[in-house]
Scaffold this motif. Structure first.
Motif, PDB file in Angstrom:
ATOM      1  N   ALA A 102       0.832  -1.206   0.000  1.00  0.00           N
ATOM      2  CA  ALA A 102       0.000   0.000   0.000  1.00  0.00           C
ATOM      3  C   ALA A 102       0.868   1.257   0.000  1.00  0.00           C
ATOM      4  N   VAL A 103       1.980   1.203   0.723  1.00  0.00           N
ATOM      5  CA  VAL A 103       2.902   2.344   0.796  1.00  0.00           C
ATOM      6  C   VAL A 103       4.323   1.903   0.466  1.00  0.00           C
ATOM      7  N   ASP A 104       4.794   0.855   1.144  1.00  0.00           N
ATOM      8  CA  ASP A 104       6.190   0.446   1.000  1.00  0.00           C
ATOM      9  C   ASP A 104       6.279  -1.006   0.543  1.00  0.00           C
ATOM     10  N   ARG A 105       7.411  -1.338  -0.093  1.00  0.00           N
ATOM     11  CA  ARG A 105       7.578  -2.680  -0.654  1.00  0.00           C
ATOM     12  C   ARG A 105       9.069  -3.007  -0.758  1.00  0.00           C
ATOM     13  N   TYR A 106       9.352  -4.318  -0.795  1.00  0.00           N
ATOM     14  CA  TYR A 106      10.726  -4.782  -0.932  1.00  0.00           C
ATOM     15  C   TYR A 106      11.154  -4.840  -2.396  1.00  0.00           C
ATOM     16  N   VAL A 107      12.425  -4.557  -2.634  1.00  0.00           N
ATOM     17  CA  VAL A 107      13.113  -4.963  -3.855  1.00  0.00           C
ATOM     18  C   VAL A 107      14.377  -5.672  -3.393  1.00  0.00           C
ATOM     19  N   ASN A 108      14.501  -6.968  -3.700  1.00  0.00           N
ATOM     20  CA  ASN A 108      15.579  -7.792  -3.176  1.00  0.00           C
ATOM     21  C   ASN A 108      16.690  -7.950  -4.205  1.00  0.00           C
ATOM     22  N   LEU A 109      17.721  -7.101  -4.092  1.00  0.00           N
ATOM     23  CA  LEU A 109      18.874  -7.230  -4.970  1.00  0.00           C
ATOM     24  C   LEU A 109      19.775  -8.391  -4.568  1.00  0.00           C
ATOM     25  N   GLY A 110      19.534  -8.941  -3.388  1.00  0.00           N
ATOM     26  CA  GLY A 110      20.317 -10.085  -2.942  1.00  0.00           C
ATOM     27  C   GLY A 110      20.185 -11.288  -3.852  1.00  0.00           C
ATOM     28  N   GLN A 111      19.108 -11.331  -4.633  1.00  0.00           N
ATOM     29  CA  GLN A 111      18.930 -12.457  -5.561  1.00  0.00           C
ATOM     30  C   GLN A 111      19.933 -12.410  -6.713  1.00  0.00           C
ATOM     31  N   CYS A 112      20.692 -11.302  -6.816  1.00  0.00           N
ATOM     32  CA  CYS A 112      21.707 -11.190  -7.870  1.00  0.00           C
ATOM     33  C   CYS A 112      23.044 -11.797  -7.455  1.00  0.00           C
ATOM     34  N   TYR A 113      23.153 -12.304  -6.234  1.00  0.00           N
ATOM     35  CA  TYR A 113      24.373 -12.968  -5.791  1.00  0.00           C
ATOM     36  C   TYR A 113      24.452 -14.392  -6.345  1.00  0.00           C
ATOM     37  N   ASP A 114      25.673 -14.861  -6.581  1.00  0.00           N
ATOM     38  CA  ASP A 114      25.937 -16.279  -6.821  1.00  0.00           C
ATOM     39  C   ASP A 114      26.168 -16.903  -5.447  1.00  0.00           C
ATOM     40  N   VAL A 115      25.103 -17.393  -4.848  1.00  0.00           N
ATOM     41  CA  VAL A 115      25.153 -17.836  -3.452  1.00  0.00           C
ATOM     42  C   VAL A 115      26.133 -18.982  -3.257  1.00  0.00           C
ATOM     43  N   ASP A 116      26.131 -19.940  -4.169  1.00  0.00           N
ATOM     44  CA  ASP A 116      27.001 -21.107  -3.997  1.00  0.00           C
ATOM     45  C   ASP A 116      28.474 -20.705  -3.973  1.00  0.00           C
ATOM     46  N   ARG A 117      28.877 -19.782  -4.853  1.00  0.00           N
ATOM     47  CA  ARG A 117      30.271 -19.344  -4.893  1.00  0.00           C
ATOM     48  C   ARG A 117      30.624 -18.536  -3.641  1.00  0.00           C
ATOM     49  N   LEU A 118      29.691 -17.730  -3.149  1.00  0.00           N
ATOM     50  CA  LEU A 118      29.968 -16.932  -1.952  1.00  0.00           C
ATOM     51  C   LEU A 118      30.058 -17.813  -0.709  1.00  0.00           C
ATOM     52  N   LYS A 119      29.354 -18.940  -0.689  1.00  0.00           N
ATOM     53  CA  LYS A 119      29.500 -19.882   0.425  1.00  0.00           C
ATOM     54  C   LYS A 119      30.946 -20.347   0.553  1.00  0.00           C
ATOM     55  N   GLU A 120      31.640 -20.422  -0.576  1.00  0.00           N
ATOM     56  CA  GLU A 120      33.032 -20.861  -0.569  1.00  0.00           C
ATOM     57  C   GLU A 120      33.958 -19.819   0.079  1.00  0.00           C
ATOM     58  N   ARG A 121      33.500 -18.569   0.158  1.00  0.00           N
ATOM     59  CA  ARG A 121      34.313 -17.484   0.741  1.00  0.00           C
ATOM     60  C   ARG A 121      33.842 -17.134   2.151  1.00  0.00           C
ATOM     61  N   ARG A 122      33.127 -18.061   2.760  1.00  0.00           N
ATOM     62  CA  ARG A 122      32.467 -17.789   4.031  1.00  0.00           C
ATOM     63  C   ARG A 122      33.428 -17.284   5.102  1.00  0.00           C
ATOM     64  N   ARG A 123      34.552 -17.967   5.327  1.00  0.00           N
ATOM     65  CA  ARG A 123      35.472 -17.576   6.403  1.00  0.00           C
ATOM     66  C   ARG A 123      36.010 -16.173   6.165  1.00  0.00           C
ATOM     67  N   GLU A 124      36.358 -15.876   4.929  1.00  0.00           N
ATOM     68  CA  GLU A 124      36.898 -14.574   4.590  1.00  0.00           C
ATOM     69  C   GLU A 124      35.862 -13.475   4.822  1.00  0.00           C
ATOM     70  N   ILE A 125      34.628 -13.766   4.441  1.00  0.00           N
ATOM     71  CA  ILE A 125      33.552 -12.783   4.598  1.00  0.00           C
ATOM     72  C   ILE A 125      33.264 -12.530   6.077  1.00  0.00           C
ATOM     73  N   VAL A 126      33.199 -13.604   6.864  1.00  0.00           N
ATOM     74  CA  VAL A 126      32.915 -13.457   8.297  1.00  0.00           C
ATOM     75  C   VAL A 126      34.029 -12.668   8.978  1.00  0.00           C
ATOM     76  N   ALA A 127      35.287 -12.989   8.669  1.00  0.00           N
ATOM     77  CA  ALA A 127      36.417 -12.294   9.292  1.00  0.00           C
ATOM     78  C   ALA A 127      36.426 -10.818   8.929  1.00  0.00           C
ATOM     79  N   CYS A 128      36.166 -10.500   7.659  1.00  0.00           N
ATOM     80  CA  CYS A 128      36.170  -9.104   7.222  1.00  0.00           C
ATOM     81  C   CYS A 128      35.013  -8.335   7.851  1.00  0.00           C
ATOM     82  N   SER A 129      33.838  -8.971   7.925  1.00  0.00           N
ATOM     83  CA  SER A 129      32.661  -8.324   8.533  1.00  0.00           C
ATOM     84  C   SER A 129      32.898  -8.027  10.008  1.00  0.00           C
TER      85      SER A 129
END
Length: 358
Positions: A102-129
């Motif tokens: 009615a007023v606000d809505r989602y647009v999910n750009l997260g669906q543009c990620y290659d999730v499987d490949r990013l899972k492989e970088r999990r430790r690096e992502i967690v440490a950097c975050s």
């Protein structure tokens, strides 16, 4: 002529991150609020910049909300004439639809990620975050200590301030500037005009001049003007004029600036962290309303505490800079695994929805 203005809705303050994002999406002001979701490097800011550029191309006014974590990026863009806005709805300013569709809505750009490949970088992502979040915690500890020092100075000087004289000056000036009184009360919206960021101090001076041709500068080294500005704000609202009230990004509980676009008037506090490149139309020397004899007596102590506060702020700013660097590293990890063609297609679709066929 298109009015293009910049503000912030977030601040890195002495109390941590402070959000004004609840100022977006009021039902009476909003037809469509697009809440963008998705993590680092996925294109949220790019989409908002594209929406703003499309609005400018069509001769529409645009308000850009800059990111307190990276002032070159956007956290929101607003098109007042269309009652439309897009906003980054992720941490630290999480936004969820209050009136879905009615007023606000989602647009999910997260669906543009290659999730499987990013899972492989999990430790690096967690440490950097965790690394950049730790730098923010260190920064806020320094800024909290800086705030304590400055608060002690301000509380000590408050009894020596002639607040009544300042109130009279501001009230008399408003009466001269006011075009007239209106029957209905004005409305207030809150924005930050700048603040401390990983890129250093940022200050959106051009927004003041775009909205308000007449500027009154309040020279106020020790932040004595806030109570009088609050009182003036209430008076202006009672007189029927809308106000952009700008809190102090270091201490968001107090007011630093008032913009009254309908009257073409701005009341701007000038201190050690803000300065006007353009000469103001008027000046009020708030510092001279402090008891001069008392200032002479405590001058040594004031200088000492000022050096201490500046050192603490500089240390906090360095940790913010390091946090910005680490967040940039995080974006570089994500970027190769983003489908930018898909993100661009989503951007085109949203622009078509907002503006019609491109």
């Amino acid at each position: 002529m298109v009015k293009k203005i910049d503000f912030f809705l977030g601040a890195n303050s002495g109390g941590g991150f402070f959000s004004l994002y609840d100022q977006l999406g009021r039902p009476e002001d909003t037809y469509d609020l697009i809440v963008l979701k998705g993590g680092p490097g996925v294109g949220k800011s790019t989409m908002m910049k594209a929406i703003g550029a499309a609005a400018e191309k069509r001769g529409l006014d645009v308000e850009y909300i800059r990111c307190s974590g990276d002032p070159d990026s956007l956290d929101a863009v607003q098109i007042p004439q269309l009652k439309t806005a897009a906003v980054d709805g992720t941490a630290p300013h999480v936004i969820e639809p209050r009136y879905p569709a009615a007023v606000d809505r989602y647009v999910n750009l997260g669906q543009c990620y290659d999730v499987d490949r990013l899972k492989e970088r999990r430790r690096e992502i967690v440490a950097c975050s965790e690394g950049y979040q730790a730098e923010y915690r260190k920064a806020y500890a320094c800024l909290r200590a800086c705030r304590a020092v400055r608060a002690e100075v301000e509380e000590g000087l408050r009894p020596w301030m002639n607040e009544e004289k300042l109130r009279r000056r501001l009230n008399n000036l408003w009466l001269r500037l006011r075009p007239g009184r209106k029957k209905t009360a004005g409305r207030e919206r809150r924005r930050f005009l700048g603040g401390l960021t990983p890129a250093g101090r940022c200050w959106c001076e051009e927004s003041i001049h775009t909205l308000c041709p007449g500027v009154c500068a309040l020279q106020d080294t020790y932040h004595m003007a806030a109570p009088a500005l609050e009182e003036l704000c209430s008076r202006i609202l009672r007189d029927g004029y809308d106000v952009v009230a700008c809190p102090d990004p270091d201490v968001p509980a107090r007011l630093s600036h008032l913009l009254v676009p309908e009257a073409g008037a701005a009341f701007v506090t000038v201190d050690g962290s803000t300065a006007l490149r353009r000469a103001p139309d008027r000046r009020i020397l708030v510092d001279q309303m402090l008891d001069r004899e008392h200032i002479r007596t405590v001058r040594g102590s004031l200088r000492l505490k000022d050096r201490l506060a500046r050192a603490l702020e500089a240390e906090g700013a360095e940790h913010l800079r390091l946090a910005g660097e680490k967040h940039g590293e995080l974006e570089l990890i994500y970027r190769p695994f983003v489908d930018f063609a898909a993100a661009e297609e989503m951007t085109r679709a949203e622009c078509c929805r907002i503006f019609g066929a491109l």
